[in-house]
Scaffold this motif. Structure first.
Motif, mmCIF file in Angstrom:
data_model
loop_
_atom_site.group_PDB
_atom_site.id
_atom_site.type_symbol
_atom_site.label_atom_id
_atom_site.label_comp_id
_atom_site.label_asym_id
_atom_site.label_seq_id
_atom_site.Cartn_x
_atom_site.Cartn_y
_atom_site.Cartn_z
ATOM 1 N N GLN A 126 0.731 -1.300 -0.198
ATOM 2 C CA GLN A 126 -0.270 -0.001 0.019
ATOM 3 C C GLN A 126 0.622 1.454 0.247
ATOM 4 O OE1 GLN A 126 -4.526 1.078 1.461
ATOM 5 N NE2 GLN A 126 -2.710 0.585 3.235
ATOM 6 N N GLN A 127 1.642 0.803 1.273
ATOM 7 C CA GLN A 127 2.302 2.943 0.966
ATOM 8 C C GLN A 127 3.696 3.321 -0.553
ATOM 9 O OE1 GLN A 127 4.968 2.826 4.393
ATOM 10 N NE2 GLN A 127 6.279 4.758 3.490
ATOM 11 N N GLN A 128 3.775 2.058 -1.241
ATOM 12 C CA GLN A 128 4.406 1.948 -1.961
ATOM 13 C C GLN A 128 3.581 2.798 -3.265
ATOM 14 O OE1 GLN A 128 6.596 -0.867 -3.256
ATOM 15 N NE2 GLN A 128 7.338 -0.446 -5.348
ATOM 16 N N LEU A 129 2.497 2.156 -3.051
ATOM 17 C CA LEU A 129 1.767 2.332 -4.571
ATOM 18 C C LEU A 129 0.784 3.877 -4.379
ATOM 19 C CD1 LEU A 129 0.093 -1.110 -4.985
ATOM 20 C CD2 LEU A 129 1.753 -0.481 -6.257
ATOM 21 N N VAL A 130 0.430 3.363 -3.498
ATOM 22 C CA VAL A 130 -0.283 4.965 -3.055
ATOM 23 C C VAL A 130 0.875 6.362 -2.988
ATOM 24 C CG1 VAL A 130 -1.132 6.583 -1.127
ATOM 25 C CG2 VAL A 130 -1.953 4.306 -0.787
ATOM 26 N N GLN A 131 1.887 5.668 -3.081
ATOM 27 C CA GLN A 131 3.058 7.104 -3.406
ATOM 28 C C GLN A 131 3.242 6.777 -4.968
ATOM 29 O OE1 GLN A 131 4.792 9.285 -1.131
ATOM 30 N NE2 GLN A 131 5.430 10.066 -3.039
ATOM 31 N N GLN A 132 3.362 5.956 -5.760
ATOM 32 C CA GLN A 132 2.765 5.714 -7.028
ATOM 33 C C GLN A 132 2.105 6.782 -7.421
ATOM 34 O OE1 GLN A 132 4.374 1.746 -8.590
ATOM 35 N NE2 GLN A 132 5.713 1.999 -7.860
ATOM 36 N N MET A 133 0.652 6.212 -7.087
ATOM 37 C CA MET A 133 -0.259 7.402 -7.798
ATOM 38 C C MET A 133 -0.699 8.636 -6.850
ATOM 39 S SD MET A 133 -3.186 4.474 -6.898
ATOM 40 C CE MET A 133 -2.728 4.465 -4.733
ATOM 41 N N ILE A 134 0.105 9.173 -6.126
ATOM 42 C CA ILE A 134 0.278 10.170 -5.425
ATOM 43 C C ILE A 134 0.815 11.090 -6.674
ATOM 44 C CG2 ILE A 134 1.064 11.701 -3.773
ATOM 45 C CD1 ILE A 134 -0.335 10.466 -1.731
ATOM 46 N N ASP A 135 2.391 10.850 -6.513
ATOM 47 C CA ASP A 135 3.357 10.830 -7.637
ATOM 48 C C ASP A 135 2.622 11.602 -9.247
ATOM 49 O OD1 ASP A 135 5.205 11.046 -6.220
ATOM 50 O OD2 ASP A 135 6.032 8.542 -6.951
ATOM 51 N N ASP A 136 1.646 10.822 -9.915
ATOM 52 C CA ASP A 136 0.998 10.661 -10.875
ATOM 53 C C ASP A 136 0.207 11.882 -10.606
ATOM 54 O OD1 ASP A 136 0.127 10.096 -13.251
ATOM 55 O OD2 ASP A 136 -0.561 8.092 -12.657
ATOM 56 N N LEU A 137 -0.705 11.806 -10.065
ATOM 57 C CA LEU A 137 -1.258 12.877 -9.749
ATOM 58 C C LEU A 137 -0.751 14.271 -9.570
ATOM 59 C CD1 LEU A 137 -3.903 11.138 -7.437
ATOM 60 C CD2 LEU A 137 -4.919 11.826 -9.141
ATOM 61 N N VAL A 138 0.080 14.663 -8.872
ATOM 62 C CA VAL A 138 0.373 15.516 -8.693
ATOM 63 C C VAL A 138 1.317 16.037 -10.070
ATOM 64 C CG1 VAL A 138 2.755 16.704 -7.328
ATOM 65 C CG2 VAL A 138 0.909 15.106 -5.994
ATOM 66 N N ASP A 139 1.512 15.267 -10.857
ATOM 67 C CA ASP A 139 2.283 16.094 -11.831
ATOM 68 C C ASP A 139 1.127 16.008 -12.848
ATOM 69 O OD1 ASP A 139 4.590 15.259 -11.231
ATOM 70 O OD2 ASP A 139 4.777 13.140 -12.109
ATOM 71 N N GLN A 140 -0.025 15.400 -12.921
ATOM 72 C CA GLN A 140 -1.488 15.476 -12.877
ATOM 73 C C GLN A 140 -1.504 17.132 -13.293
ATOM 74 O OE1 GLN A 140 -4.598 12.254 -13.591
ATOM 75 N NE2 GLN A 140 -3.099 11.070 -13.002
ATOM 76 N N ILE A 141 -1.661 17.380 -11.806
ATOM 77 C CA ILE A 141 -2.162 18.558 -11.339
ATOM 78 C C ILE A 141 -1.972 19.786 -11.890
ATOM 79 C CG2 ILE A 141 -2.926 20.006 -9.326
ATOM 80 C CD1 ILE A 141 -4.121 17.497 -7.794
ATOM 81 N N PHE A 142 -0.401 19.488 -11.809
ATOM 82 C CA PHE A 142 1.025 20.360 -12.046
ATOM 83 C C PHE A 142 0.532 21.163 -13.253
ATOM 84 C CE2 PHE A 142 4.966 22.022 -13.531
ATOM 85 C CZ PHE A 142 5.170 22.829 -12.455
ATOM 86 N N ASN A 143 0.742 20.287 -14.025
ATOM 87 C CA ASN A 143 0.737 20.408 -15.854
ATOM 88 C C ASN A 143 -0.563 20.695 -16.250
ATOM 89 O OD1 ASN A 143 2.788 18.892 -16.164
ATOM 90 N ND2 ASN A 143 2.236 16.946 -16.406
ATOM 91 N N ALA A 144 -2.057 19.916 -15.440
ATOM 92 C CA ALA A 144 -2.818 21.648 -15.665
ATOM 93 C C ALA A 144 -3.487 22.558 -15.265
ATOM 94 C CB ALA A 144 -4.150 20.208 -15.106
ATOM 95 N N THR A 145 -2.393 22.920 -14.377
ATOM 96 C CA THR A 145 -2.230 24.594 -13.981
ATOM 97 C C THR A 145 -2.006 25.117 -14.341
ATOM 98 O OG1 THR A 145 -1.460 23.377 -11.942
ATOM 99 C CG2 THR A 145 -3.749 23.321 -11.753
ATOM 100 N N VAL A 146 -0.646 24.896 -14.361
ATOM 101 C CA VAL A 146 0.702 25.727 -14.674
ATOM 102 C C VAL A 146 1.697 25.301 -15.795
ATOM 103 C CG1 VAL A 146 0.358 26.848 -12.372
ATOM 104 C CG2 VAL A 146 2.573 25.457 -13.163
ATOM 105 N N ALA A 147 1.433 24.337 -15.923
ATOM 106 C CA ALA A 147 2.188 23.641 -17.236
ATOM 107 C C ALA A 147 0.945 24.046 -19.088
ATOM 108 C CB ALA A 147 2.832 22.384 -17.337
ATOM 109 N N ASN A 148 1.240 25.183 -19.165
ATOM 110 C CA ASN A 148 0.168 25.424 -20.265
ATOM 111 C C ASN A 148 0.773 25.715 -22.016
ATOM 112 O OD1 ASN A 148 -2.119 26.075 -18.310
ATOM 113 N ND2 ASN A 148 -1.768 28.231 -18.544
ATOM 114 N N TRP A 149 0.569 24.785 -22.695
ATOM 115 C CA TRP A 149 1.154 24.218 -23.477
ATOM 116 C C TRP A 149 0.273 24.884 -24.915
ATOM 117 C CZ3 TRP A 149 6.203 24.733 -23.169
ATOM 118 C CH2 TRP A 149 6.804 24.230 -22.135
#
Length: 149
Positions: A126-149
């Motif tokens: 659980q700890q490892q998989l949740v960390q991987q999902m959080i990494d993915d979600l944070v990247d998705q949110i970052f890209n959607a909010t401030v990476a406006n290509w």
């Protein structure tokens, strides 16, 4: 626009601050460390990849939301008819407000998934998989909010 190698495209002459609210965990199934880990990592992403100052209120950009789902389901079945893999999914609802350009405002759900063999217990992975999902979600949110290509 100023473009950086980290993917952020922020006009720092207009956007100087960001307000990131803590996301409460409103999922039916809760794993204790998930919300604090997600909240810290989301704030760290913006601190380390932008020059935006994080503020408690009245930010030029505002990110808020909640963790809405944390689920598991059988993903594949073995030849014997038993579950072979289980998929974990984490979903967050995000409300983004750009107080300098409200055309960029949105409310959207982001989901990340990870799978594990059913021969392993959830507690073991659980700890490892949740960390991987959080990494993915944070990247998705970052890209959607401030990476406006």
């Amino acid at each position: 626009m100023s473009y950086k190698l980290n993917g952020a495209s922020i006009d720092y002459t207009k956007i100087k601050t960001i307000q990131i609210a803590d996301f409460p965990n409103r999922a039916a199934y809760v794993w204790g460390p998930m919300a604090p880990t997600f909240n810290n990592q989301l704030k760290d992403q913006f601190a380390s990849h932008t020059k935006l100052q994080q503020v408690k209120r009245n930010g030029d950009l505002k990110i808020e939301g909640e963790i809405t789902a944390y689920t598991q389901r059988n993903k594949s079945v073995s030849a014997e008819g038993y579950a072979a893999q289980t998929e974990l999914a984490m979903t967050v609802n995000v409300r983004f407000t750009n107080n300098k350009d409200h055309h960029q405002d949105f409310e959207r759900q982001f989901t990340a998934t990870q799978s594990y063999e059913t021969t392993q217990s959830l507690a073991a992975v659980q700890q490892q998989l949740v960390q991987q999902m959080i990494d993915d979600l944070v990247d998705q949110i970052f890209n959607a909010t401030v990476a406006n290509w």
